[in-house]
Design a protein around this motif. Structure first.
Motif, PDB file in Angstrom:
ATOM      1  N   ASP A  81      11.546  21.965 -55.299  1.00 38.71           N
ATOM      2  CA  ASP A  81      12.828  21.360 -55.827  1.00 38.71           C
ATOM      3  C   ASP A  81      13.954  22.325 -55.560  1.00 38.71           C
ATOM      4  O   ASP A  81      13.837  23.460 -56.269  1.00 38.71           O
ATOM      5  N   GLU A  82      14.557  22.035 -54.576  1.00 40.94           N
ATOM      6  CA  GLU A  82      15.631  22.766 -53.957  1.00 40.94           C
ATOM      7  C   GLU A  82      16.821  22.774 -54.891  1.00 40.94           C
ATOM      8  O   GLU A  82      17.811  23.530 -54.641  1.00 40.94           O
ATOM      9  N   SER A  83      16.901  22.065 -55.767  1.00 45.78           N
ATOM     10  CA  SER A  83      18.098  22.051 -57.057  1.00 45.78           C
ATOM     11  C   SER A  83      18.073  23.164 -57.849  1.00 45.78           C
ATOM     12  O   SER A  83      18.996  23.228 -58.445  1.00 45.78           O
ATOM     13  N   ASP A  85      17.464  27.224 -59.052  1.00 44.19           N
ATOM     14  CA  ASP A  85      17.194  28.738 -58.621  1.00 44.19           C
ATOM     15  C   ASP A  85      15.887  29.019 -59.363  1.00 44.19           C
ATOM     16  O   ASP A  85      16.099  29.299 -60.388  1.00 44.19           O
TER      17      ASP A  85
END
Length: 246
Positions: A81-83, A85
């Protein structure tokens, strides 16, 4: 005003409470950023410690940026999940309250002298309260390179011993997956037949005398957390190698 009266006494006490509370609130507010920065750097220290990189708090960030080559927030199916941090956007204490398909699982990929490591945050329950830590897996994604454990309220001299280096060293070299690829975790066992931890394929380490529940908590914590990383860790070697070099 009569200083001997009850009204004066109560008024003076109330004024002192307001003054002291204001001073404490101001101090807490002033130190908040510093406290958060210390927590952030301590987290970096713990992550680095699992791969054998020792540092003080002030040197942690530079070394962290040198050795941690990728930070991922995984879904339960092993996709990224690149959204999110992974470092500051995921609080395991809160994630554990969610459905597993809604949770995100942070993973830190390290490169030390051309050796690759996969560092997994842990959180579970001991005898009295939360326990947590990190384990690093070697490039084979099953052999433990190092482990760090901590706790909130375990008993001194008993469960609190999980923070001692001699206990954490027992995990080094142990395998979390069996030869057939099934997840085994590491059992902290009272009946371990290998007290010197010479057998690194038995998925067991010696328990701490008198700390059975805390030891069980460590075992459960490792197994439960690893179940959510299994899809990612059991990908073929080429895919994993690409991820490390991203």
């Amino acid at each position: 005003m009569n200083r001997d009266s009850n009204a004066y006494t109560f008024g003076f006490a109330a004024a002192m409470v307001v003054v002291v509370a204001s001073v404490l609130a101001f101090t807490a507010s002033s130190l908040k950023d510093l406290q958060q920065d210390n927590v952030r750097k301590e987290k970096m220290q713990n992550i680095l410690a699992t791969i054998g990189i020792e540092t003080d708090r002030e040197g942690a960030e530079v070394l962290f940026n040198n050795y941690i080559v990728s930070q991922l927030a995984l879904r339960n199916d092993g996709t990224v999940d690149e959204s999110v941090d992974p470092f500051s956007g995921i609080k395991l204490a809160l994630e554990l309250k969610k459905n597993e398909n809604e949770q995100r699982f942070p993973l830190y990929l390290a490169d030390v002298e051309e050796d690759s490591y996969y560092i997994i945050p842990l959180r579970g329950s001991g005898l009295w309260d939360a326990i947590w830590g990190y384990i690093a897996l070697e490039s084979d994604r099953t052999t433990i390179k190092g482990a760090v454990f901590d706790h909130k309220a375990e008993t001194a001299g008993l469960g609190a011993e999980i923070t001692q280096q001699w206990f954490m060293n027992r995990f080094v070299g142990e395998k979390v997956f069996a030869a057939d690829g099934s997840l085994k975790g590491i059992l902290v066992s009272k009946t371990n037949n290998d007290p010197k931890d010479l057998d690194k394929d038995d998925h067991e380490v010696d328990a701490i005398s008198g700390a059975t529940i805390t030891g069980d908590g460590v075992s459960d914590m490792i197994y439960e957390r690893l179940t959510h990383y299994q899809s990612y860790l059991t990908k073929n070697e080429t895919t994993a190698a690409v991820a490390v070099n991203e």
